[in-house]
Design an enzyme around this catalytic site. Sequence first.
Site, PDB file in Angstrom:
ATOM      1  N   THR A   1      -2.305 -15.519  -8.293  1.00  0.00           N
ATOM      2  CA  THR A   1      -2.426 -14.340  -9.169  1.00  0.00           C
ATOM      3  C   THR A   1      -1.184 -14.153 -10.041  1.00  0.00           C
ATOM      4  O   THR A   1      -1.283 -13.566 -11.111  1.00  0.00           O
ATOM      5  CB  THR A   1      -2.697 -13.058  -8.355  1.00  0.00           C
ATOM      6  OG1 THR A   1      -1.567 -12.746  -7.534  1.00  0.00           O
ATOM      7  CG2 THR A   1      -3.919 -13.234  -7.468  1.00  0.00           C
TER       8      THR A   1
ATOM      9  N   LEU B   1      -2.835 -10.171 -12.564  1.00  0.00           N
ATOM     10  CA  LEU B   1      -4.132  -9.537 -12.348  1.00  0.00           C
ATOM     11  C   LEU B   1      -4.729 -10.156 -11.088  1.00  0.00           C
ATOM     12  O   LEU B   1      -5.350 -11.207 -11.128  1.00  0.00           O
ATOM     13  CB  LEU B   1      -5.024  -9.781 -13.569  1.00  0.00           C
ATOM     14  CG  LEU B   1      -6.293  -8.948 -13.663  1.00  0.00           C
ATOM     15  CD1 LEU B   1      -5.987  -7.449 -13.653  1.00  0.00           C
ATOM     16  CD2 LEU B   1      -7.080  -9.307 -14.915  1.00  0.00           C
ATOM     17  N   HIS B   2      -4.529  -9.479  -9.947  1.00  0.00           N
ATOM     18  CA  HIS B   2      -4.812 -10.115  -8.652  1.00  0.00           C
ATOM     19  C   HIS B   2      -6.305 -10.261  -8.339  1.00  0.00           C
ATOM     20  O   HIS B   2      -6.835 -11.367  -8.251  1.00  0.00           O
ATOM     21  CB  HIS B   2      -4.156  -9.300  -7.529  1.00  0.00           C
ATOM     22  CG  HIS B   2      -2.695  -9.041  -7.720  1.00  0.00           C
ATOM     23  ND1 HIS B   2      -1.745 -10.021  -7.585  1.00  0.00           N
ATOM     24  CD2 HIS B   2      -2.022  -7.912  -8.051  1.00  0.00           C
ATOM     25  CE1 HIS B   2      -0.543  -9.503  -7.799  1.00  0.00           C
ATOM     26  NE2 HIS B   2      -0.684  -8.234  -8.091  1.00  0.00           N
ATOM     27  N   ASP B   3      -6.976  -9.131  -8.106  1.00  0.00           N
ATOM     28  CA  ASP B   3      -8.303  -9.173  -7.480  1.00  0.00           C
ATOM     29  C   ASP B   3      -9.401  -9.860  -8.293  1.00  0.00           C
ATOM     30  O   ASP B   3     -10.299 -10.483  -7.703  1.00  0.00           O
ATOM     31  CB  ASP B   3      -8.750  -7.746  -7.113  1.00  0.00           C
ATOM     32  CG  ASP B   3      -7.877  -7.140  -6.027  1.00  0.00           C
ATOM     33  OD1 ASP B   3      -7.135  -7.896  -5.370  1.00  0.00           O
ATOM     34  OD2 ASP B   3      -7.932  -5.914  -5.852  1.00  0.00           O
TER      35      ASP B   3
ATOM     36  N   CYS C   1      -9.371 -12.536  -9.606  1.00  0.00           N
ATOM     37  CA  CYS C   1      -9.383 -13.972  -9.280  1.00  0.00           C
ATOM     38  C   CYS C   1     -10.413 -14.280  -8.193  1.00  0.00           C
ATOM     39  O   CYS C   1     -10.943 -15.391  -8.144  1.00  0.00           O
ATOM     40  CB  CYS C   1      -7.995 -14.433  -8.838  1.00  0.00           C
ATOM     41  SG  CYS C   1      -6.772 -14.431 -10.172  1.00  0.00           S
TER      42      CYS C   1
END
Length: 313
Positions: free
Chosen positions: A196, A242-244, A246
């Site tokens: 991320t 932008l983590h989630d 992914c």
Amino acid sequence: MSARKIIIDTDPGQDDAVAILLALASPDELEVLGITAVAGNVPLALTQKNARIICELAGRRDMAVYAGCDAPLQRALVTAEHVHGKTGLDGPDLPDPTMALTDGHGVDFIVEILRAHASGTVTLCPLGPLTNIAAAFVKAPDIVSRVQEIVLMGGAYFAVGNITPTAEFNIYVDPQAADIVFKSGAPITVVPLDVTHKALVTKPRNDAFRAIGTPVGTAVAQMTDFFERFDREKYASPGAPLHDPCVTAYLIRPDLFTGRFVNVEIETTSPLTLGMTVADWWGVTDRAPNATFLGDVDSDGLFTLLTERLARL
Ligand SMILES: [Ca+2]
């Protein structure tokens, strides 16, 4: 090919919101059976409300949204208002939801869905602390072998920690739950900070969201502008990670990601490294591999996918 059935387990969170929107914008690939909220970025009262706000933004008042666990299995809740703002969804000015929470507990919903569907046909997508998933596995051990895959955002190895020097937030909040999940034997794919932190919302990418010109595009631009706005300085990078999204992007376009099938264990006791995901990337132990630990992403491909799909809502 029919759409893959998923349950999104989430603690919205601006990046959770974008992950949910991407899934709802991709019905050919993903069928969202329901959304379970968990305490994490902000307390449960806000995460379950935020999940409904996002469903309404996507025009999906019909979606089942359940409240799950309001605290980690054994520890006191740690939240992250410093990242997400007071509401967890700071940035856009979105109306309070009018759709109701679905009756019942999120953990029971996870158990019931896995029992009701053919074994190996439901994927779990945890985007927050793993409390609900672990609670479901403890309550109903028979469901573990019925899980098609768990694709989760959490952990870090080469990227080290973002809440402590060695721990990523989701795992740190409930390391006991993470330990249960990683030892469960269910097939696991991990989207860690290693990935991320390569998915950065640069100015041109944020502009592309805004240029969609719809309420969803505008809200996503405002959310990703607010979210982790300190990170550009914290990491000296050209944009915030932008983590989630992914996780849902991986389910739609796994070819954008690469990783290794390795052993991953969770530190549950050390005060120094609590919540660390100890990933045997180099295969230096004889511990059996239990998770596909992703390490890289085609970030241009990821943001092209996101922008194209969000424009459909
Ligand atoms: Ca999250």
